[in-house]
Scaffold this active site. Structure first.
Site, mmCIF file in Angstrom:
data_model
loop_
_atom_site.group_PDB
_atom_site.id
_atom_site.type_symbol
_atom_site.label_atom_id
_atom_site.label_comp_id
_atom_site.label_asym_id
_atom_site.label_seq_id
_atom_site.Cartn_x
_atom_site.Cartn_y
_atom_site.Cartn_z
ATOM 1 N N CYS B 244 -151.672 -93.458 -49.485
ATOM 2 C CA CYS B 244 -151.211 -94.006 -49.787
ATOM 3 C C CYS B 244 -149.495 -94.032 -49.918
ATOM 4 C CB CYS B 244 -151.514 -94.581 -48.818
ATOM 5 S SG CYS B 244 -153.468 -95.431 -48.486
ATOM 6 N N VAL B 245 -149.252 -92.835 -49.749
ATOM 7 C CA VAL B 245 -147.223 -93.308 -49.594
ATOM 8 C C VAL B 245 -146.213 -92.741 -49.504
ATOM 9 C CG1 VAL B 245 -147.984 -92.859 -52.238
ATOM 10 C CG2 VAL B 245 -147.726 -90.786 -51.158
#
Lengths: 348, 430
Positions: B244-245
């Protein structure tokens, strides 16, 4: 109709005099002066110089802000479509004045501005990002080459013509990265470059690795008992709800928050705005990033004199170095003015 | 080692009674797929499945991962080992690929760091996933307060399970084309192609932890030492994204499965060089980890007698330090490098692009400046939650305008500056 151009030159090229006249104040002439004649020839019927600003190099150098504002005021009524300064060749103060005026004019009037300088002119390093600077020889002997190149680029900018590479257009690389679509996938370009490097064949890197400025750490604080300590963080800690809307990434601002009487950053009042790490633990206890609780304890014990009543926070996540440098300079100014003697910087 | 990819070309998606493929149309039994992903108790009761086709006026936001449907019909193990199947070694035999189709996990995902896929308009130019026929899973957590790490795992598994399911249901169909890949073991590779340089691929994976994680055979890559992997294992889904970047340069599971660096290296194998192996390494946060992994990975390259390595990064900022360490350590061991990264040069492009640098990095390809701003005009239909544009990485408060248009940095667009080089974007200095 021909484009309206304002031209900037120094006292020497205006025929007023050399170093001894370098302190003359700015004046404007509704005329074509000195190198303006060469520009007139190069512009032909496409553009005309409607006014020429003349300013002494020393005067400009010692009064940069004032001189800039004065000149902007003088230019305004001529409603220029573009601005041209110099060429300054390798004259340092002249180059700096040309660069500064190009920057100021394009910012104020949102019009194209072009200058011309020798690559080692200090004006290049200072202003290449904000102005197009045509590369010239180091002396006025190069006038015949410099002026047509400057005029050509200025006309292209006025017409909105798509520019070629800096080398093709003759201007000094501005150091601005611009996206473009290539004909091949980045993966294929990389493998191709790799093969060339393996074979010892020539290749051109797509990004020249930068040279960084290094900041040496300050020496340890000698007199802790009397230290006034401030907290500054790039970890995004802010009052709950992020009142300043500091961006989760690529921050354009920082926040200043009063912690007078705050002993502990509790989850009902503080959170993080940072988007580059999992916020769960910072939101649960913001002291993990900005240790107000521990410092309050040490303050009470008398380890140091005082915890500064304000902290500063931004988000260090994809944030441009230019923004970070500006935040840093502004925050330091405020801390020094408030009598802070030491700072704890926390990152994430 | 030989792997055959049996490609079934998917050009259309439809919902129907039976999941399967015929004449280029992938038909999906929506209920069956929903039942499959609803099995996970960590996901909520209101899940959805939708379709987004190239050219549609559809925006998918926020997007977590993209996965290509694959299923092994012959050979050891099964796709996504250690995740949806057992941990056995993959990379041999036959694997069915639904080429042109993708599973996209979306819905209100974790926080901040998810992306946008526009199926048409200017945004579509930047994301490779505007050109795939997307089966979109709209996910939600079992309860809003649940642990984010558990929810991330549930979303990750939902995407992988759906992708495996779709391809499994098409396993009997006749493939449109078959691609055969042979890859030599180390003993053979050492004597093969005399005269050509021996090269490897140093494959950096995002493993900063706390929702920035990648999995190899189900193992958390931040906990491994660098190791060797065959490119054929990667094609069978040995590497899975749990990230989740920032959306632009996280490597989706899809792009791992279709890694274009591996593809081009295999094409040139035996002609320009002898491609010996992939070396997988991590991007951990502590300095000791960075030093250990870069020394270990480059040591492996030296032990294998490699003359050169291509190094790809995942993410930006902190991992730039890993990229640079890998680069100079390899070069100082006499191993030539070419680097693939992207840039964060500021919205005006005037700042330095990388957070770290070394003089040895003289061959560098970039997938573009992720800070450049784009305006995405409104779409007729939004799958997901449009308001997330205001908080995702690359957006800001006010990114979403009243008319539905979104002004964001390319950072927010899924795969826009893929550091596996899956797009044609790049940057130049003006």
């Amino acid at each position: 109709m021909a484009y309206r151009i304002v031209h900037y030159i120094n006292q020497f090229y205006a025929g007023i005099g050399g170093e001894e006249k370098a302190d003359v104040t700015p004046e404007i002439r509704e005329d074509v002066v000195g190198p303006g004649l060469a520009f007139k020839a190069a512009f032909g019927t496409d553009a005309e110089i409607v006014a020429t600003v003349v300013c002494g190099d020393s005067y400009f150098a010692s009064n940069m802000e004032k001189a800039g504002a004065e000149i902007i005021g003088m230019i305004k009524k001529y409603e220029p479509d573009a601005f041209v300064a110099g060429p300054a060749f390798n004259a340092g103060r002249y180059g700096t004045a040309c660069g500064a005026m190009c920057e100021a004019v394009s910012k104020e009037f949102n019009i194209p501005a072009v200058s011309g300088m020798y690559p080692e002119n200090p004006g290049v390093e200072l202003y290449k990002k904000s102005a197009y600077i045509i590369e010239t020889p180091d002396s006025a002997a190069g006038m015949r080459k410099a002026v047509p190149a400057m005029a050509k680029l200025l006309l292209k900018l006025l017409a909105g013509t798509k520019l070629g590479t800096p080398a093709e257009e003759g201007y000094i690389e501005r150091g601005i990265r611009k996206n473009k679509f290539f004909g091949k996938l980045a993966a294929d370009r990389c493998v191709e470059m790799f093969v060339a490097k393996l074979k010892g064949e020539p290749f051109v890197t797509e990004y020249k690795m930068p040279v960084f400025d290094r900041v040496p750490p300050q020496p340890a604080v000698k007199d802790m008992k009397n230290a006034v300590i401030a907290l500054v963080t790039s970890g995004g800690i802010c009052p709950k709800g992020n009142p300043d809307h500091i961006e989760a990434s690529s921050a354009s601002k920082y926040g200043e928050y009063d912690i007078t009487g705050v002993m502990d950053l509790t989850s009902d009042k503080y959170c993080t705005a940072h988007g580059g790490y999992d916020a769960t633990y910072a939101d649960a206890d913001a002291d993990r990033v900005l240790p107000v609780d521990v410092l309050r304890g040490m303050e009470k014990e008398g380890v140091f004199k005082k915890l500064h009543n304000k902290f500063y926070a931004t988000v260090g996540n994809g944030t441009a170095v230019a923004s970070a440098r500006r935040f840093g300079a502004e925050i330091v100014g405020k801390l020094v003015a408030d009598g802070v003697t030491a700072v704890i910087l926390t990152s994430t | 080692m030989r792997l055959e990819l049996h490609r079934i070309l998917v050009k259309k998606l439809a919902f129907g009674d039976k999941t399967g493929v015929a004449g280029g149309t992938l038909t999906i039994n929506r209920e069956e797929l929903l039942d499959l992903i609803s099995e996970d108790e960590l996901l909520g009761g209101n899940l959805g499945v939708d379709i987004a086709m190239p050219g549609d006026s559809i925006r998918i936001v926020p997007v977590k991962d993209v996965v290509e449907p694959r299923w092994k019909i012959e050979g050891n193990g099964q796709v996504f080992p250690g995740a949806v199947s057992d941990v056995e070694t993959v990379g041999e035999g036959k694997t069915v690929v639904l080429s042109g189709a993708a599973v996209v996990t979306a819905g209100k995902i974790v926080r901040f760091q998810e992306g946008i896929i526009d199926m048409s308009g200017p945004g579509a130019e930047y994301t490779p996933y505007s050109r795939t026929c997307n089966v979109v899973l709209l996910l939600e957590p079992a309860n809003p307060g649940m642990d984010k790490h558990d929810y991330e795992a549930a979303c990750r598994m939902a995407g992988l399970k759906a992708a495996a399911y779709l391809a499994r249901c098409c396993a009997e169909a006749r493939a449109d084309e078959a691609e055969v890949f042979d890859f030599a073991d180390i003993r053979e590779a050492m004597s093969a192609h005399p005269g050509l340089p021996k090269v490897g691929y140093l494959y950096m994976l995002q493993t900063q932890g706390l929702l920035h994680d990648t999995y190899l055979y189900g193992a958390d890559v931040k906990k491994i030492l660098p190791t060797v992997v065959s490119p054929l294992e990667v094609m069978d889904g040995a590497i899975v994204s749990g990230n989740c970047v920032s959306a632009c340069d996280k490597n989706s599971t899809y792009v791992h499965q279709n890694n274009p660096v591996i593809a081009d290296m295999l094409r040139r194998h035996g002609r320009d060089f002898n491609f010996v192996t992939c070396i997988v390494t991590n991007e951990n946060v502590t300095l000791a980890d960075k030093r250990r992994s870069s020394s270990f990975a480059t040591k492996l390259a030296a032990m294998l007698g490699l003359d050169g390595v291509i190094i790809t990064e995942e993410g930006f900022g902190n991992p730039d330090a890993d990229l640079v360490m890998n680069c100079w350590k390899a070069e100082r061991l006499g191993i030539k490098t070419a680097l693939l990264t992207d840039e964060y040069a500021g919205q005006d492009g005037a700042s330095q692009s990388l957070a770290d640098s070394c003089v040895e990095g003289d061959a560098c390809v970039t997938a573009g400046n992720a800070n450049e701003v784009i305006v995405l005009p409104p779409m007729k239909k939004v799958l997901g939650v449009a308001e997330e544009a205001n908080v995702i990485a690359g957006g800001w408060q006010g990114s979403l305008a009243g008319d539905g248009s979104i002004t964001v940095e390319l950072q927010a667009i899924t795969g826009a500056t893929s550091e596996l080089g899956y797009t044609k974007l790049g940057a130049c200095t003006i």
